[in-house]
Design a protein around this motif. Sequence first.
Motif, mmCIF file in Angstrom:
data_model
loop_
_atom_site.group_PDB
_atom_site.id
_atom_site.type_symbol
_atom_site.label_atom_id
_atom_site.label_comp_id
_atom_site.label_asym_id
_atom_site.label_seq_id
_atom_site.Cartn_x
_atom_site.Cartn_y
_atom_site.Cartn_z
ATOM 1 N N ASN A 53 0.812 -1.366 -0.069
ATOM 2 C CA ASN A 53 -0.475 -0.215 0.161
ATOM 3 C C ASN A 53 0.978 1.162 0.272
ATOM 4 O OD1 ASN A 53 -2.102 -1.989 0.442
ATOM 5 N ND2 ASN A 53 -2.434 -1.725 2.266
ATOM 6 N N ALA A 54 0.197 2.326 -0.825
ATOM 7 C CA ALA A 54 1.017 3.679 -1.059
ATOM 8 C C ALA A 54 1.035 4.268 0.351
ATOM 9 C CB ALA A 54 0.425 4.447 -1.810
ATOM 10 N N ALA A 55 1.829 5.079 0.675
ATOM 11 C CA ALA A 55 1.588 5.930 1.584
ATOM 12 C C ALA A 55 0.357 7.010 1.055
ATOM 13 C CB ALA A 55 3.569 6.898 2.228
ATOM 14 N N ALA A 56 -0.618 7.619 2.322
ATOM 15 C CA ALA A 56 -1.875 8.460 2.052
ATOM 16 C C ALA A 56 -1.134 10.246 1.301
ATOM 17 C CB ALA A 56 -1.936 8.858 3.712
ATOM 18 N N PRO A 57 -1.842 9.747 0.517
ATOM 19 C CA PRO A 57 -1.626 11.290 -0.061
ATOM 20 C C PRO A 57 -0.897 12.572 0.747
ATOM 21 C CG PRO A 57 -3.434 10.852 -0.677
ATOM 22 C CD PRO A 57 -2.569 9.706 0.711
ATOM 23 N N ALA A 58 -0.653 13.488 0.720
ATOM 24 C CA ALA A 58 0.193 14.335 1.394
ATOM 25 C C ALA A 58 -1.093 15.750 1.000
ATOM 26 C CB ALA A 58 1.639 15.279 0.995
ATOM 27 N N THR A 59 -1.126 16.343 -0.283
ATOM 28 C CA THR A 59 -2.543 17.531 -0.442
ATOM 29 C C THR A 59 -3.634 16.105 -1.414
ATOM 30 O OG1 THR A 59 -1.626 17.115 -2.313
ATOM 31 C CG2 THR A 59 -0.394 18.746 -0.407
ATOM 32 N N ALA A 71 -7.802 -0.864 -5.228
ATOM 33 C CA ALA A 71 -7.286 0.152 -6.691
ATOM 34 C C ALA A 71 -6.964 0.873 -5.485
ATOM 35 C CB ALA A 71 -7.858 0.396 -7.017
ATOM 36 N N LEU A 72 -8.052 1.733 -4.432
ATOM 37 C CA LEU A 72 -8.057 2.552 -3.787
ATOM 38 C C LEU A 72 -7.010 2.523 -1.937
ATOM 39 C CD1 LEU A 72 -11.805 3.856 -3.491
ATOM 40 C CD2 LEU A 72 -9.711 4.886 -3.957
ATOM 41 N N LYS A 73 -7.042 1.189 -2.480
ATOM 42 C CA LYS A 73 -6.226 0.925 -0.464
ATOM 43 C C LYS A 73 -4.847 0.856 -0.849
ATOM 44 C CE LYS A 73 -7.840 -2.573 1.728
ATOM 45 N NZ LYS A 73 -8.406 -4.086 2.160
ATOM 46 N N ASN A 74 -4.512 0.247 -2.385
ATOM 47 C CA ASN A 74 -3.032 0.289 -2.752
ATOM 48 C C ASN A 74 -3.276 1.475 -3.340
ATOM 49 O OD1 ASN A 74 -2.841 -2.710 -2.386
ATOM 50 N ND2 ASN A 74 -3.746 -3.052 -4.933
ATOM 51 N N ALA A 75 -3.792 2.355 -3.581
ATOM 52 C CA ALA A 75 -3.514 4.371 -3.744
ATOM 53 C C ALA A 75 -3.214 4.895 -2.318
ATOM 54 C CB ALA A 75 -4.261 4.954 -4.604
ATOM 55 N N ALA A 86 -5.726 1.398 11.058
ATOM 56 C CA ALA A 86 -6.262 0.838 9.943
ATOM 57 C C ALA A 86 -5.389 2.295 9.256
ATOM 58 C CB ALA A 86 -6.996 1.790 10.434
ATOM 59 N N ALA A 87 -4.965 2.994 9.069
ATOM 60 C CA ALA A 87 -4.159 4.247 8.715
ATOM 61 C C ALA A 87 -3.206 3.203 7.906
ATOM 62 C CB ALA A 87 -3.729 5.581 9.106
ATOM 63 N N THR A 88 -2.289 2.955 8.669
ATOM 64 C CA THR A 88 -0.982 2.234 8.295
ATOM 65 C C THR A 88 -1.336 1.117 7.063
ATOM 66 O OG1 THR A 88 0.485 3.341 9.889
ATOM 67 C CG2 THR A 88 0.760 1.207 8.824
ATOM 68 N N GLU A 89 -2.915 0.385 7.394
ATOM 69 C CA GLU A 89 -2.094 -1.342 6.880
ATOM 70 C C GLU A 89 -4.342 -1.058 6.041
ATOM 71 O OE1 GLU A 89 -3.170 -4.204 9.971
ATOM 72 O OE2 GLU A 89 -0.878 -3.682 10.494
ATOM 73 N N GLN A 90 -3.981 -0.068 6.009
ATOM 74 C CA GLN A 90 -5.356 0.564 5.307
ATOM 75 C C GLN A 90 -6.083 -0.370 5.377
ATOM 76 O OE1 GLN A 90 -5.691 3.436 2.303
ATOM 77 N NE2 GLN A 90 -4.469 3.976 4.155
ATOM 78 N N HIS A 91 -6.862 -0.510 7.169
ATOM 79 C CA HIS A 91 -8.267 -1.298 6.908
ATOM 80 C C HIS A 91 -9.116 -0.946 6.204
ATOM 81 C CE1 HIS A 91 -6.544 -3.684 10.745
ATOM 82 N NE2 HIS A 91 -5.708 -3.513 9.628
ATOM 83 N N LEU A 92 -10.776 -1.204 6.379
ATOM 84 C CA LEU A 92 -11.797 -0.691 5.496
ATOM 85 C C LEU A 92 -12.710 -0.833 6.806
ATOM 86 C CD1 LEU A 92 -13.388 -0.030 3.380
ATOM 87 C CD2 LEU A 92 -14.560 -2.404 2.721
ATOM 88 N N ILE A 93 -13.382 -0.085 7.538
ATOM 89 C CA ILE A 93 -13.775 -0.023 8.724
ATOM 90 C C ILE A 93 -15.928 0.441 8.038
ATOM 91 C CG2 ILE A 93 -14.533 0.936 10.938
ATOM 92 C CD1 ILE A 93 -11.559 2.333 10.122
ATOM 93 N N ALA A 94 -16.750 -0.807 8.573
ATOM 94 C CA ALA A 94 -18.366 -1.245 8.415
ATOM 95 C C ALA A 94 -18.895 -0.444 9.232
ATOM 96 C CB ALA A 94 -18.850 -1.732 8.123
ATOM 97 N N SER A 95 -20.409 0.172 9.500
ATOM 98 C CA SER A 95 -20.906 1.137 10.650
ATOM 99 C C SER A 95 -21.989 -0.385 11.021
ATOM 100 C CB SER A 95 -21.219 2.889 9.690
ATOM 101 O OG SER A 95 -22.122 2.587 10.799
ATOM 102 N N VAL A 96 -22.009 -0.022 11.792
ATOM 103 C CA VAL A 96 -23.563 -0.918 12.111
ATOM 104 C C VAL A 96 -24.306 -0.035 13.313
ATOM 105 C CG1 VAL A 96 -24.086 -3.158 13.591
ATOM 106 C CG2 VAL A 96 -21.792 -2.815 12.512
#
Length: 390
Positions: A3-9, A44-48, A114-124
């Motif tokens: 996974n890429a790092a979070a975008p800076a901007t 794709a979003l996760k890898n980016a 979650a940020a580092t590993e690009q976890h996906l979080i759902a809502s209940v």
Amino acid sequence: MTNAAAPATAAEALARIGALREALSGSGDAADRAAEFPHQGIDALKNAGLLSAAAPAAYGGAGLTAAELTELAMRIGGHCGSTGMIWVMHQIQLVCLAMGAESRPVIADYLRTAATEQHLIASVTSEAGIGGNLRTSRAALVQVGEDHLLEKHATTVSYGEQADSLLVTARRDQQAASDEQVLVLVLAKQARLRRTGPWNTLGMRGTCSAPQHLQAVVPSGQVLAEPFSVIAANIMVPLSHLLWAAVWAGIATDAFRRAVRFSQAKAARAGGTFAPDPRLGRMHATLTMLRSEVRGFAADFARNAQADAFPRDLTMQSNALKLSASEETVRVAAQALEVCGMAGYSEEGGFSIARHLRDLYSGRVMISNDKINAVNTELLLNGEDLLDRA
């Protein structure tokens, strides 16, 4: 793939989405046909590095504002409604977690993960027997030693089976009133989900929002300290309505662009005998006003969030945006369908408006418009006339 790092901007985030156009669009068609999770688009979003867009920079995310998230949501929604809706619902959960991270070390640690590993979080938040009112719960936390037992019958859990964690509403304890709620972080490894019904819907099929029975045991540190009433009023409801509206605007914008391309192709075939279709101008005017409305509320919300001030009229503003967006985007897509004719009615091809229209109809039932109108009416009858407020 790493996974890429979070975008800076925000500009970098938009550029990354532009590079994912084919993956996002192709994933939407496949997910819609089979009512399956859009793995290609979400991966794709996760890898980016784009799943951590809303997470604060201090926790490893991009720390984008509501206004910046809105622009990304419109762009993703224009490629695939289901992927866009999953992405925004996940971002809303990140913002809710960030609100409680300072007072809960366990929550803060998870937010970093979650940020580092690009976890996906759902809502209940849905539940059988509450009539769609997310501010009411029947389920309650039950103290079991140092931990809490939680059991809930949810009527819809979007992408719950694919999520790395879930944020669940429940009563604070068994003696609490139905509106004395808390928000609980449940990791996927702590949860037992059992699907209790089908997911075969008109639109937004890739969100995989089947009803689920949830059982989990979680430590007390995973219960957010802030009452859910505060989180819902200040963050979850207004941000949901904003980002949902952005996704719908993105879908409608793509429908409009298809209608324009169809008309251009028709004009090229007809030569000098082609008469421009005035419906294109009407669609453009509607979208211009709607996108301005979405961006205006996004700016207001971002300013309030930065000042940590959430005025009482925020609820009515966000409700009004949700009502307007869920209705006007359907009108735009319906006009695009009429412009494209049979090419738009087809489920295939570059001029198809079928999935756009089906996805957009979901907006009217994602918290029923009738219920939202009833809430606003009650506020107005209690003196909340905000039209001329300075």
